[in-house]
Design a protein around this motif. Structure first.
Motif, PDB file in Angstrom:
ATOM      1  N   LYS A 108      -7.546  -1.303   5.901  1.00  0.00           N
ATOM      2  CA  LYS A 108      -6.706  -2.264   4.756  1.00  0.00           C
ATOM      3  C   LYS A 108      -7.250  -3.077   3.659  1.00  0.00           C
ATOM      4  O   LYS A 108      -6.330  -3.220   2.541  1.00  0.00           O
ATOM      5  CB  LYS A 108      -6.934  -3.313   5.848  1.00  0.00           C
ATOM      6  CG  LYS A 108      -5.956  -3.050   7.139  1.00  0.00           C
ATOM      7  CD  LYS A 108      -5.396  -3.707   8.572  1.00  0.00           C
ATOM      8  CE  LYS A 108      -5.179  -3.794   9.178  1.00  0.00           C
ATOM      9  NZ  LYS A 108      -4.307  -2.871   9.259  1.00  0.00           N
TER      10      LYS A 108
ATOM     11  N   GLU B 149      -5.946  -0.304   1.377  1.00  0.00           N
ATOM     12  CA  GLU B 149      -5.273   0.070   1.232  1.00  0.00           C
ATOM     13  C   GLU B 149      -4.006  -1.509  -0.081  1.00  0.00           C
ATOM     14  O   GLU B 149      -3.329  -1.679  -1.113  1.00  0.00           O
ATOM     15  CB  GLU B 149      -3.683  -0.871   1.839  1.00  0.00           C
ATOM     16  CG  GLU B 149      -3.889   1.199   2.911  1.00  0.00           C
ATOM     17  CD  GLU B 149      -3.269   0.858   4.319  1.00  0.00           C
ATOM     18  OE1 GLU B 149      -2.925  -0.557   4.362  1.00  0.00           O
ATOM     19  OE2 GLU B 149      -3.497   1.693   4.875  1.00  0.00           O
ATOM     20  N   ALA B 150      -4.900  -3.055   0.536  1.00  0.00           N
ATOM     21  CA  ALA B 150      -4.638  -4.188  -0.131  1.00  0.00           C
ATOM     22  C   ALA B 150      -5.444  -3.556  -1.697  1.00  0.00           C
ATOM     23  O   ALA B 150      -4.599  -4.058  -2.985  1.00  0.00           O
ATOM     24  CB  ALA B 150      -5.314  -5.231   0.376  1.00  0.00           C
TER      25      ALA B 150
ATOM     26  N   TYR C  77      -5.092  -0.904  -3.981  1.00  0.00           N
ATOM     27  CA  TYR C  77      -4.579   0.060  -3.986  1.00  0.00           C
ATOM     28  C   TYR C  77      -2.906  -1.426  -4.214  1.00  0.00           C
ATOM     29  O   TYR C  77      -2.338  -0.911  -5.390  1.00  0.00           O
ATOM     30  CB  TYR C  77      -3.660   0.826  -3.558  1.00  0.00           C
ATOM     31  CG  TYR C  77      -2.596   1.923  -3.670  1.00  0.00           C
ATOM     32  CD1 TYR C  77      -3.505   2.294  -4.802  1.00  0.00           C
ATOM     33  CD2 TYR C  77      -1.036   2.017  -3.618  1.00  0.00           C
ATOM     34  CE1 TYR C  77      -2.021   3.199  -5.476  1.00  0.00           C
ATOM     35  CE2 TYR C  77      -0.625   2.768  -3.496  1.00  0.00           C
ATOM     36  CZ  TYR C  77      -0.811   3.462  -4.944  1.00  0.00           C
ATOM     37  OH  TYR C  77       0.460   4.191  -5.543  1.00  0.00           O
ATOM     38  N   ASP C  78      -2.547  -2.164  -3.578  1.00  0.00           N
ATOM     39  CA  ASP C  78      -1.363  -3.123  -3.985  1.00  0.00           C
ATOM     40  C   ASP C  78      -2.097  -3.487  -5.054  1.00  0.00           C
ATOM     41  O   ASP C  78      -1.148  -3.768  -6.506  1.00  0.00           O
ATOM     42  CB  ASP C  78      -1.369  -3.854  -2.988  1.00  0.00           C
ATOM     43  CG  ASP C  78      -0.289  -2.835  -1.654  1.00  0.00           C
ATOM     44  OD1 ASP C  78      -0.034  -1.803  -2.102  1.00  0.00           O
ATOM     45  OD2 ASP C  78      -0.174  -3.564  -0.412  1.00  0.00           O
ATOM     46  N   LEU C  79      -3.396  -4.372  -5.159  1.00  0.00           N
ATOM     47  CA  LEU C  79      -3.171  -5.105  -6.498  1.00  0.00           C
ATOM     48  C   LEU C  79      -3.396  -4.527  -7.676  1.00  0.00           C
ATOM     49  O   LEU C  79      -3.114  -4.896  -8.994  1.00  0.00           O
ATOM     50  CB  LEU C  79      -4.816  -5.873  -6.554  1.00  0.00           C
ATOM     51  CG  LEU C  79      -5.011  -7.332  -5.034  1.00  0.00           C
ATOM     52  CD1 LEU C  79      -6.638  -6.870  -5.077  1.00  0.00           C
ATOM     53  CD2 LEU C  79      -4.288  -8.035  -5.349  1.00  0.00           C
ATOM     54  N   THR C  80      -3.730  -3.013  -7.554  1.00  0.00           N
ATOM     55  CA  THR C  80      -3.729  -2.272  -9.181  1.00  0.00           C
ATOM     56  C   THR C  80      -2.294  -2.009  -9.586  1.00  0.00           C
ATOM     57  O   THR C  80      -2.321  -1.822 -10.947  1.00  0.00           O
ATOM     58  CB  THR C  80      -4.422  -0.808  -8.399  1.00  0.00           C
ATOM     59  OG1 THR C  80      -3.199  -0.371  -7.462  1.00  0.00           O
ATOM     60  CG2 THR C  80      -5.784  -1.204  -8.316  1.00  0.00           C
ATOM     61  N   ARG C  81      -1.284  -2.352  -8.621  1.00  0.00           N
ATOM     62  CA  ARG C  81       0.039  -2.084  -8.783  1.00  0.00           C
ATOM     63  C   ARG C  81       0.553  -3.626  -9.551  1.00  0.00           C
ATOM     64  O   ARG C  81       2.145  -3.613  -9.734  1.00  0.00           O
ATOM     65  CB  ARG C  81       0.743  -1.605  -8.060  1.00  0.00           C
ATOM     66  CG  ARG C  81       0.578   0.251  -7.383  1.00  0.00           C
ATOM     67  CD  ARG C  81       1.449   0.384  -6.066  1.00  0.00           C
ATOM     68  NE  ARG C  81       1.240   0.160  -5.340  1.00  0.00           N
ATOM     69  CZ  ARG C  81       2.308   0.506  -4.229  1.00  0.00           C
ATOM     70  NH1 ARG C  81       3.068   1.050  -4.890  1.00  0.00           N
ATOM     71  NH2 ARG C  81       2.472  -0.735  -3.125  1.00  0.00           N
TER      72      ARG C  81
ATOM     73  N   GLU D 124       1.161  -6.054  -6.874  1.00  0.00           N
ATOM     74  CA  GLU D 124       1.119  -7.217  -6.207  1.00  0.00           C
ATOM     75  C   GLU D 124       0.040  -8.278  -5.801  1.00  0.00           C
ATOM     76  O   GLU D 124      -0.940  -8.132  -4.997  1.00  0.00           O
ATOM     77  CB  GLU D 124       1.967  -6.111  -5.021  1.00  0.00           C
ATOM     78  CG  GLU D 124       2.910  -5.102  -5.446  1.00  0.00           C
ATOM     79  CD  GLU D 124       3.004  -4.392  -4.368  1.00  0.00           C
ATOM     80  OE1 GLU D 124       2.616  -4.387  -3.457  1.00  0.00           O
ATOM     81  OE2 GLU D 124       4.217  -3.392  -4.317  1.00  0.00           O
TER      82      GLU D 124
ATOM     83  N   ASN E 137       0.058 -11.071  -3.712  1.00  0.00           N
ATOM     84  CA  ASN E 137       0.275 -11.848  -2.886  1.00  0.00           C
ATOM     85  C   ASN E 137      -0.031 -10.871  -1.309  1.00  0.00           C
ATOM     86  O   ASN E 137       0.557 -11.373  -0.760  1.00  0.00           O
ATOM     87  CB  ASN E 137       2.127 -11.658  -3.015  1.00  0.00           C
ATOM     88  CG  ASN E 137       2.522 -12.981  -3.477  1.00  0.00           C
ATOM     89  OD1 ASN E 137       1.971 -13.981  -4.125  1.00  0.00           O
ATOM     90  ND2 ASN E 137       3.141 -12.398  -4.535  1.00  0.00           N
ATOM     91  N   THR E 138      -0.998  -9.493  -1.500  1.00  0.00           N
ATOM     92  CA  THR E 138      -1.187  -9.432  -0.861  1.00  0.00           C
ATOM     93  C   THR E 138      -2.777  -9.338  -0.264  1.00  0.00           C
ATOM     94  O   THR E 138      -3.643  -9.938  -0.809  1.00  0.00           O
ATOM     95  CB  THR E 138      -1.689  -7.554  -1.458  1.00  0.00           C
ATOM     96  OG1 THR E 138      -0.626  -6.776  -2.017  1.00  0.00           O
ATOM     97  CG2 THR E 138      -2.118  -6.871  -0.162  1.00  0.00           C
TER      98      THR E 138
END
Length: 285
Positions: free
Chosen positions: A195, A198-199, A201-205, A207, A209-210
Motif C-alpha cells: 500500500k 502504491e501511495a 506512486y500516487d505522490l509522484t503523480r 496526488e 491527498n493519498t
C-alpha cells in the motif's frame, strides 16, 4: 515472480529453516526409536529367559518347564533350553516365516559363551543362508545350562517402519502448516508495504491527498504514519511554492518595465506583458 517478491523470499526463508530443523529432528527421532525398540525387545526377552531359568533352578519337571516356556514366550519368538551335555529343547513357532527352523543352530558359539563364562548376552545375529537377522538373548542357568530366546528383527523392523511413517507424516503436516503460516505472516507484513508503494506512486503523480491506512501499531504502523506525515508536509510545501510563484508572477506582470528571465540555454522562462509587447514590435520591425 512470486519468489522474487518480499513475500516469497520471507516465506522461503522460514520454510527452509523449519524444514532443516525438522529433518535433523526426524533423523534423531528415527535413530532413537530404532534403538529404543531393539532395547525394549531385548529387555523383554531377557526377562522371559530369567523367568524360565528360575524354573530350571527350582528343579521343576521338564514337561512343566517346557509348557511354561511355551506360555511365556512371544508368538514371534522361540526359546531354546540347554540342559547341558548336548541336551537341548527348542520351542515351536507359530510363524516359521518370522523365525525359520534351524535359526538357533547358527549360534553354537554364543551357546558356549553363555555356558562357559556364565553371563548374560544380547546380540544381533545374521543368518546369511536365510537372509534374516535375529536377536538372541542368553541367560545362564545352573553350572552348565542356559536359556536362549530368539526373535526375528522383522517384527521390530515393521514397528520401526510404522514409527518412521508416523514421524515423516508429522513432519509433512508440520511443513504444510509452516508453509501456510509463513505465507500468511509474510502477507500480513508486506501488505502495508504494498500500500505504501502504491501511495508513493500516487505522490509522484501529484496526488498528495493519498493516505496509507495504519493497520498495526508496530514498526510498520509507525512507518505508515510517517509516510502520511511526509505526504502532508509535501502538500504544504508544494502549495507554499505555488503561492510564491503566483505572487512573483503577479508582481512581474504588474511592472511597467519589461522583464524577461532566461535559462543558460537562452530559453525564456518568465516574461511580462511589456516585454512581450516589446519583442513583438521588435520582430515586426
Amino acid at each position: 515472480m512470486f519468489w522474487r517478491s518480499v513475500v516469497g523470499k520471507l516465506s522461503l526463508t522460514i520454510l527452509l529453516l523449519v524444514a532443516f530443523v525438522l529433518s535433523i529432528l526426524s533423523i534423531f527421532l528415527m535413530e532413537f526409536f530404532e534403538n529404543f525398540h531393539i532395547q525394549e525387545a531385548e529387555d523383554e526377552m531377557l526377562q522371559t529367559a530369567t523367568k524360565i531359568s528360575s524354573l530350571v533352578e527350582l528343579d521343576q519337571e521338564r514337561s512343566f518347564i517346557e509348557d511354561m516356556s511355551e506360555m511365556l514366550k512371544d508368538p514371534s519368538s522361540r526359546i531354546a533350553i540347554y540342559y547341558g551335555e548336548n541336551d537341548m529343547w527348542v520351542s515351536t513357532s507359530s510363524n516359521e516365516n518370522v523365525l525359520p527352523d534351524g535359526a538357533w543352530l547358527e549360534s553354537r558359539d554364543e551357546f558356549d559363551e553363555v555356558t562357559r563364562r556364565q553371563h548374560e548376552i544380547k546380540k544381533q545375529v545374521s543368518l546369511p543362508d536365510k537372509e534374516k537377522e535375529i536377536i538372541m538373548v542368553g541367560a545362564p542357568v545352573n553350572d552348565d545350562g542356559a536359556i536362549f530366546v530368539f526373535q526375528s528383527l522383522d517384527i521390530i523392523n515393521q514397528t520401526k517402519a510404522q514409527t518412521t511413517k508416523l514421524i515423516l507424516l508429522s513432519a509433512g503436516i508440520a511443513i504444510m502448516l509452516t508453509t501456510f503460516f509463513a505465507v500468511f505472516l509474510s502477507t500480513r507484513i508486506t501488505s502495508p508495504l504494498i500500500k505504501m508503494r502504491e501511495a508513493a506512486y500516487d505522490l509522484t503523480r501529484g496526488e498528495f491527498n493519498t493516505k496509507v491506512p495504519v493497520l498495526t501499531h508496530d514498526e510498520i504502523g509507525e512507518l505508515a504514519m510517517e509516510f502520511n506525515r511526509m505526504g502532508r508536509q509535501l502538500k504544504f510545501h508544494i502549495n507554499a511554492l505555488r503561492q510564491e510563484k503566483e505572487q512573483l508572477s503577479s508582481i512581474v506582470s504588474s511592472m511597467a518595465d519589461g522583464v524577461v528571465t532566461l535559462n543558460r540555454n537562452g530559453d525564456i522562462l518568465v516574461i511580462n506583458p511589456p516585454a512581450q509587447k516589446y519583442i513583438e514590435n521588435w520582430y515586426y520591425e
